[in-house]
Enzyme design. Structure first.
Site, PDB file in Angstrom:
ATOM      1  N   ASP A 199       0.839  -1.194   0.000  1.00 20.72           N
ATOM      2  CA  ASP A 199       0.000   0.000   0.000  1.00 20.72           C
ATOM      3  C   ASP A 199       0.878   1.250   0.000  1.00 20.72           C
ATOM      4  O   ASP A 199       1.905   1.299   0.679  1.00 20.72           O
ATOM      5  CB  ASP A 199      -0.902  -0.018   1.249  1.00 20.72           C
ATOM      6  N   GLU A 239       1.553  -0.208  -5.066  1.00 18.16           N
ATOM      7  CA  GLU A 239       0.683   0.908  -5.447  1.00 18.16           C
ATOM      8  C   GLU A 239       1.591   2.105  -5.746  1.00 18.16           C
ATOM      9  O   GLU A 239       2.088   2.764  -4.843  1.00 18.16           O
ATOM     10  CB  GLU A 239      -0.288   1.241  -4.309  1.00 18.16           C
TER      11      GLU A 239
END
Length: 535
Positions: A199, A239
């Site tokens: 993330d 990401e």
């Protein structure tokens, strides 16, 4: 040699709390996912990407982690996770977990110890200042947070938080923090996890470099080495919402991220859909650098966040907004769209199937979000990104077949054209013309085409602006065509001649293709393939 399975797989993204509830407490869980593995196998899924399972106050869908080494009890036990991994593997499916290490919850013991004592070794696990510092960063959620600095009375200092104020940023330049994260990785890898989705990867790299991205990539080198020591076939999927020229930092020589989530192509895909023209997507593919051996891009249509359009120019962004989010309530954070794919495409099954066919034709590893295959809608009455986070619609039974509880983790969509009473898996299973039937056919066909992941992609020239055309060349050659307009077209291809190619997928009936001329229905798609040993 490392197996590059992640270059040729279909990833299915699941919010475990919203997929299927096995025990009637109103929340989805790991046993619920196990109960639906046959369904996932029928779609051709090769890997599950599970949103956060860690212990958490759940102020941010579990991205506010309070214990990296413990599953939140609402999802079940480690044995449940182990069973999911084992039973998924029996069906040829791997399991990828989130690794949320850009920040923690303010309830994490590290932060609690840090705020209590300036001399604690945990103090340097976070970023502190006597006064707010302008380091060039702005709040990730500008309509919610005015600053990235929050005063902490107990600590007597400000702490930095790029995301919500209850999510203090970790000091990833501190080797002790990275060592602690490596222990977390080993714990879950030894349980059988196939990899992690990192993330906010671009933010954590900058933090590891003290604000300098190029200096911070060492942390990806460390994570990759930790991963492959335990699982030589493991993958890190990051990401990475940056310009395409910067992707090389995140790939390295294939020994950092194995998959880079490609926001650049995602944004231009929606610009192409908004215009009904292939050019923006072609331009985006040409500009992104080729991934190194063993690595790949990950491509998708919609995910669990807003459709973040920051990679477009202001004018292009407004074009997409006008096409797919004309009302202010459909927009978020001044940059994105908080709608699911199906409402954006007005529930039109043809357009949704075309979008899926377009996605699956792209060079990259495709990701499908739960419910996308049946055309699930959104609930704009819910705040922020929660509008696209509603329970999976399995049937027209009570609670959409998701749960037997009276109170659910999130409201069901029970009104309008996307209500579960008529839009669900069960009703579409029996309809050969349904979106589920079309998407399943596309997904399974994509799984039979290894040249897309392992071969060389080449954009083709078609003499109509609405037609996207691409070849994937490996031990076999696949040709894929998609008509982004609602009007039927016939195109002349510069190359190749279609003689000798077998049609393997189409949106409907067509006459056999002749030479280099090709007909496509409005929002139509056609895939062809030729086996050859001379590529």
């Amino acid at each position: 040699m490392k197996a590059n399975w992640h270059r040729n797989t279909l990833i299915y993204q699941i919010d475990p709390s919203l997929f299927h509830d096995s025990n009637g407490d109103g929340r989805g869980d790991l046993k619920g996912i196990i109960q639906r593995l046959d369904y996932l196998q029928s779609l051709g899924v090769g890997a599950l990407w599970l949103m956060p399972l860690y212990r958490s106050p759940f102020k941010d869908a579990g991205y506010d982690v309070s214990d990296f080494l413990a599953l939140d009890p609402r999802f079940g036990s480690e044995e449940d996770l182990r069973q999911l991994i084992v039973q998924a593997r029996e069906r040829g499916i791997r399991v990828i977990m989130e690794l949320v290490v850009q920040h923690t919850s303010d309830q994490h013991p590290w932060f609690q110890r840090a705020r209590r004592d300036r001399n604690s070794p945990y103090r340097d696990y976070y970023l502190w200042s006597d006064t707010p510092v302008d380091d060039g960063n702005q709040p990730i959620f500008p309509s919610v947070e005015e600053s990235i600095w929050q005063w902490d009375e107990e600590a007597g200092q400000y702490y930095r938080h790029l995301f919500y104020r209850h999510e203090p940023d970790l000091n990833l330049a501190n080797p002790r923090v990275v060592e602690a994260i490596e222990r977390v990785m080993v714990h879950w890898l030894e349980l059988g996890i196939a990899g992690f989705r990192l993330d906010a990867a671009s933010h954590l790299v900058e933090q590891a470099g003290g604000g300098d991205e190029e200096q911070g990539v060492w942390v990806l080198d460390r994570f990759f080495k930790c991963l492959t020591r335990v699982n030589p076939e493991g993958v890190l999927m990051g990401e990475v919402d940056v310009g395409p020229e910067r992707y090389r930092h995140y790939f390295g020589d294939g020994e950092r991220l194995g998959l880079v989530l490609d926001f650049w192509v995602n944004n231009h895909l929606f610009l192409a859909l908004a215009r009904g023209e292939a050019e923006p997507l072609q331009r985006a593919i040409k500009r992104r650098p080729a991934p190194p051996d063993g690595a790949n891009y990950a491509v998708w249509l919609r995910n669990h966040d807003e459709l973040d359009l920051e990679r477009l120019t202001e004018q292009e962004r407004e074009e997409v907004m006008q096409a797919f989010a004309p009302d202010e309530n459909m927009r978020l954070y001044g940059r994105g769209i908080r709608r699911r794919l199906a409402p954006m495409l007005e529930g039109d099954v043809r357009r949704q199937a075309l979008a899926e066919a377009l996605l699956l034709s792209l060079p990259g590893t495709p990701i499908v979000r739960y419910g996308e295959e049946i055309g699930m809608g959104d609930d704009l009455a819910l705040p922020e990104r929660l509008s696209v986070r509603t329970p999976m619609q399995w049937s027209a039974e009570a609670n959409a077949g998701f749960s037997s509880a009276q109170r659910l983790a999130a409201p069901l969509i029970d009104k309008g054209p996307f209500a579960y009473t008529h839009l669900n898996v069960a009703v579409q299973e029996d309809d050969p013309d349904s979106l589920l039937a079309r998407t399943r056919h596309l997904l399974r066909a994509r799984g039979w085409l290894p040249e897309i992941g392992d071969g060389r992609a080449e954009l083709l020239v078609a003499d109509h602006p609405a037609v996207f055309a691409i070849a994937h060349i490996g031990e076999a050659t696949s040709l894929m065509f998609a008509n982004l307009s609602g009007e039927a077209v016939t195109v002349q291809l510069e190359a190749p001649d279609l003689a000798g190619f077998e049609e393997i997928v189409s949106d409907g009936h067509y006459e056999a293709a002749q030479d280099s001329r090709l007909a496509l229905h409005g929002y139509g798609y056609r895939w062809f393939r030729r086996k050859t040993s001379e590529q």
